[in-house]
Design a protein around this motif. Structure first.
Motif, PDB file in Angstrom:
ATOM      1  N   MET A 163       0.835  -1.204   0.000  1.00 19.97           N
ATOM      2  CA  MET A 163       0.000   0.000   0.000  1.00 19.97           C
ATOM      3  C   MET A 163       0.864   1.246   0.000  1.00 19.97           C
ATOM      4  O   MET A 163       0.503   2.265  -0.610  1.00 19.97           O
ATOM      5  CB  MET A 163      -0.937  -0.016   1.214  1.00 19.97           C
ATOM      6  N   ALA A 164       2.030   1.177   0.642  1.00 19.68           N
ATOM      7  CA  ALA A 164       2.938   2.326   0.662  1.00 19.68           C
ATOM      8  C   ALA A 164       3.460   2.620  -0.745  1.00 19.68           C
ATOM      9  O   ALA A 164       3.518   3.780  -1.170  1.00 19.68           O
ATOM     10  CB  ALA A 164       4.102   2.045   1.609  1.00 19.68           C
ATOM     11  N   THR A 165       3.818   1.571  -1.477  1.00 19.02           N
ATOM     12  CA  THR A 165       4.310   1.751  -2.848  1.00 19.02           C
ATOM     13  C   THR A 165       3.225   2.310  -3.750  1.00 19.02           C
ATOM     14  O   THR A 165       3.466   3.222  -4.554  1.00 19.02           O
ATOM     15  CB  THR A 165       4.805   0.401  -3.418  1.00 19.02           C
ATOM     16  N   ALA A 174       8.488  11.394  -3.368  1.00 20.54           N
ATOM     17  CA  ALA A 174       9.859  11.008  -3.709  1.00 20.54           C
ATOM     18  C   ALA A 174      10.491  10.104  -2.661  1.00 20.54           C
ATOM     19  O   ALA A 174      11.320   9.250  -2.979  1.00 20.54           O
ATOM     20  CB  ALA A 174      10.718  12.255  -3.901  1.00 20.54           C
ATOM     21  N   ASP A 175      10.136  10.285  -1.396  1.00 26.38           N
ATOM     22  CA  ASP A 175      10.781   9.552  -0.308  1.00 26.38           C
ATOM     23  C   ASP A 175       9.969   8.310   0.053  1.00 26.38           C
ATOM     24  O   ASP A 175       8.967   8.392   0.769  1.00 26.38           O
ATOM     25  CB  ASP A 175      10.923  10.472   0.914  1.00 26.38           C
ATOM     26  N   ALA A 176      10.397   7.163  -0.446  1.00 26.86           N
ATOM     27  CA  ALA A 176       9.668   5.919  -0.235  1.00 26.86           C
ATOM     28  C   ALA A 176       9.639   5.513   1.237  1.00 26.86           C
ATOM     29  O   ALA A 176       8.630   5.010   1.734  1.00 26.86           O
ATOM     30  CB  ALA A 176      10.281   4.804  -1.073  1.00 26.86           C
ATOM     31  N   LYS A 177      10.746   5.726   1.943  1.00 22.44           N
ATOM     32  CA  LYS A 177      10.808   5.319   3.350  1.00 22.44           C
ATOM     33  C   LYS A 177       9.824   6.108   4.204  1.00 22.44           C
ATOM     34  O   LYS A 177       9.177   5.556   5.093  1.00 22.44           O
ATOM     35  CB  LYS A 177      12.234   5.499   3.887  1.00 22.44           C
ATOM     36  N   THR A 178       9.708   7.396   3.925  1.00 17.23           N
ATOM     37  CA  THR A 178       8.775   8.220   4.682  1.00 17.23           C
ATOM     38  C   THR A 178       7.337   7.779   4.446  1.00 17.23           C
ATOM     39  O   THR A 178       6.539   7.673   5.382  1.00 17.23           O
ATOM     40  CB  THR A 178       8.933   9.701   4.289  1.00 17.23           C
ATOM     41  N   VAL A 179       7.024   7.488   3.187  1.00 11.69           N
ATOM     42  CA  VAL A 179       5.673   7.022   2.865  1.00 11.69           C
ATOM     43  C   VAL A 179       5.384   5.710   3.572  1.00 11.69           C
ATOM     44  O   VAL A 179       4.303   5.516   4.139  1.00 11.69           O
ATOM     45  CB  VAL A 179       5.505   6.856   1.342  1.00 11.69           C
ATOM     46  N   ARG A 180       6.359   4.800   3.561  1.00  9.61           N
ATOM     47  CA  ARG A 180       6.170   3.509   4.229  1.00  9.61           C
ATOM     48  C   ARG A 180       5.910   3.688   5.722  1.00  9.61           C
ATOM     49  O   ARG A 180       5.019   3.050   6.289  1.00  9.61           O
ATOM     50  CB  ARG A 180       7.399   2.608   4.019  1.00  9.61           C
ATOM     51  N   ALA A 330       0.555  -5.369   2.435  1.00  4.48           N
ATOM     52  CA  ALA A 330       0.164  -5.794   1.093  1.00  4.48           C
ATOM     53  C   ALA A 330      -1.306  -5.524   0.833  1.00  4.48           C
ATOM     54  O   ALA A 330      -2.168  -5.807   1.676  1.00  4.48           O
ATOM     55  CB  ALA A 330       0.444  -7.287   0.914  1.00  4.48           C
ATOM     56  N   LEU A 331      -1.611  -4.990  -0.349  1.00  2.00           N
ATOM     57  CA  LEU A 331      -3.000  -4.737  -0.730  1.00  2.00           C
ATOM     58  C   LEU A 331      -3.780  -6.042  -0.804  1.00  2.00           C
ATOM     59  O   LEU A 331      -4.953  -6.099  -0.412  1.00  2.00           O
ATOM     60  CB  LEU A 331      -3.041  -4.025  -2.083  1.00  2.00           C
ATOM     61  N   GLY A 332      -3.136  -7.104  -1.285  1.00  2.00           N
ATOM     62  CA  GLY A 332      -3.807  -8.393  -1.373  1.00  2.00           C
ATOM     63  C   GLY A 332      -4.270  -8.891  -0.014  1.00  2.00           C
ATOM     64  O   GLY A 332      -5.325  -9.532   0.096  1.00  2.00           O
ATOM     65  N   ALA A 333      -3.501  -8.609   1.030  1.00  2.00           N
ATOM     66  CA  ALA A 333      -3.883  -9.035   2.379  1.00  2.00           C
ATOM     67  C   ALA A 333      -5.132  -8.296   2.845  1.00  2.00           C
ATOM     68  O   ALA A 333      -5.997  -8.876   3.503  1.00  2.00           O
ATOM     69  CB  ALA A 333      -2.722  -8.780   3.349  1.00  2.00           C
TER      70      ALA A 333
END
Length: 378
Positions: A163-165, A174-180, A330-333
């Motif tokens: 979901m973060a991705t 731009a910052d993937a870690k922050t979004v996660r 995970a979106l699937g979960a």
């Protein structure tokens, strides 16, 4: 004798699973029971225990990821091959199956350890059906009818189904870690706060203990396979606790023991049953349970088949997707968890109306109306 890396991981998975099985038996942790309490009595204590386990698992697993101990992107839950139909249909069928079978995969193992021959039958049928769906006749259905609808996210320049991705792609952040971290914080704390917001739940020590413990066991599973089991020369698959495919692998392992190798999942199944058995015997609660009627046996058998097939195409069960999968964001979960709850709740309502001597289709119509998915029936 020095153990290999694979054997060390299996031993760690077994020992944690023994505690898992004992605590699940002691606290009566049951996801099917949680939905039943909510639907039939309006009691959400066990549902909150389940959601607390999800919250703890998300926060703990994402912390392990941030510390660099594990890479959740290597788990099956975050694959870029997004099987939306498997999650929808498999989750629904699993929810129906666990209601007919008297409990989910985890609860089936716990009840088997406690002496239930009913659950033993469910476990065997679930295992056989799951193996048929993985590598046997039903694999044709999985491959040619279910997985042909999968969406290749990588072809759309999306690395995985986290979901973060997905949020990062949509927002252009731009910052993937922050979004996660934001997504992990909102979801993990959201489930945790929801569970703890009830004063009644806080007074229920066994449900509070169960929720925290189960969540931490999932985190422990990731740590065992991802950190303790990390070995470039003898790699093991990154995974945590799930109870459909491993039950199938367990039966196959017992039948081909001399030519097979134990793994984390197989050891975990043994551990759950062993832990539940030890608790049942030591507490004096071990009791042989058999079917009460022919109808009871038929329902349990159908439940085992539906859980075996549904659990494989959905990539997990109430624990495997509902807690372990959710811990990866995970979106699937999310889809599987939602459909499991929906399938179980709908089945319980249909069963209620069938007891009132309505025909099946009338009972289904009334159940859907109760869930506000159809207009109120006259």
């Amino acid at each position: 004798m020095e153990l290999s890396n694979v054997q060390n991981v299996a031993l760690g998975g077994f020992l944690v699973a023994v505690a898992f099985g004992a605590i699940a038996n002691k606290t009566n942790f049951c996801t099917m029971g949680a939905v039943s309490d909510w639907v039939n009595m309006g009691d959400k204590k066990r549902l909150r225990a389940w959601f607390l386990a999800i919250g703890v698992a998300i926060l703990g697993s994402q912390l392990l990821q941030a510390l660099g101990y594990i890479d959740l992107n290597k788990s099956i839950y975050l694959a870029a091959n997004f099987g939306w139909l498997g999650h929808l249909l498999g989750g629904f069928l699993f929810g129906v199956g666990m209601t007919l079978g008297g409990g989910c995969g985890q609860r089936t193992l716990v009840r088997t350890g406690g002496g239930s021959l009913k659950s033993l039958v469910v476990m065997l049928l679930m295992a056989i059906t799951a193996y048929m769906t993985l590598r046997g006749l039903l694999a044709l259905v999985r491959l040619n009818a279910i997985e042909t609808t999968n969406i290749d996210l990588a072809a759309r320049n999306i690395a995985d189904q986290s979901m973060a991705t997905l949020i990062q792609v949509v927002t252009g952040a731009a910052d993937a870690k922050t979004v996660r971290w934001i997504v992990a914080g909102i979801t993990g704390l959201g489930f945790t706060i929801y569970a703890l917001a009830s004063a009644e739940f806080l007074k229920s020590f066994k449900n509070l203990f169960a929720g925290v413990s189960i969540g931490l066991f999932i985190v422990a599973g990731w740590y065992i396979t991802g950190k303790l089991g990390f070995d470039e020369f003898e790699p093991v698959r990154l995974e945590s606790y799930t109870f459909v495919a491993p039950v199938a692998e367990n039966v196959n392992y017992l039948m081909t023991f001399t030519g097979s190798t134990i793994n984390f999942g197989i050891a975990a199944v043994f551990g759950i049953v062993a832990g539940s058995f030890l608790y049942a015997v030591l507490s004096g609660n071990f009791k042989i349970e058999t079917f009460s009627s022919r109808g009871d046996m038929v329902n349990h058998m159908i439940g085992g088949v539906l859980m075996g097939f549904g659990g494989v195409i959905a990539l997990g069960c109430t624990i495997g997707q509902g807690v372990t999968g959710m811990s990866t964001l995970a979106l699937g979960a999310v889809i599987t968890l939602t459909m499991i709850i929906f399938g179980a709740a709908l089945t319980m309502k249909v069963q209620y109306y069938l007891m009132d001597e309505h025909g099946f289709f009338r009972a289904l119509r009334l159940a859907l109306a109760d869930m506000r998915l159809l207009p109120a029936a006259r």
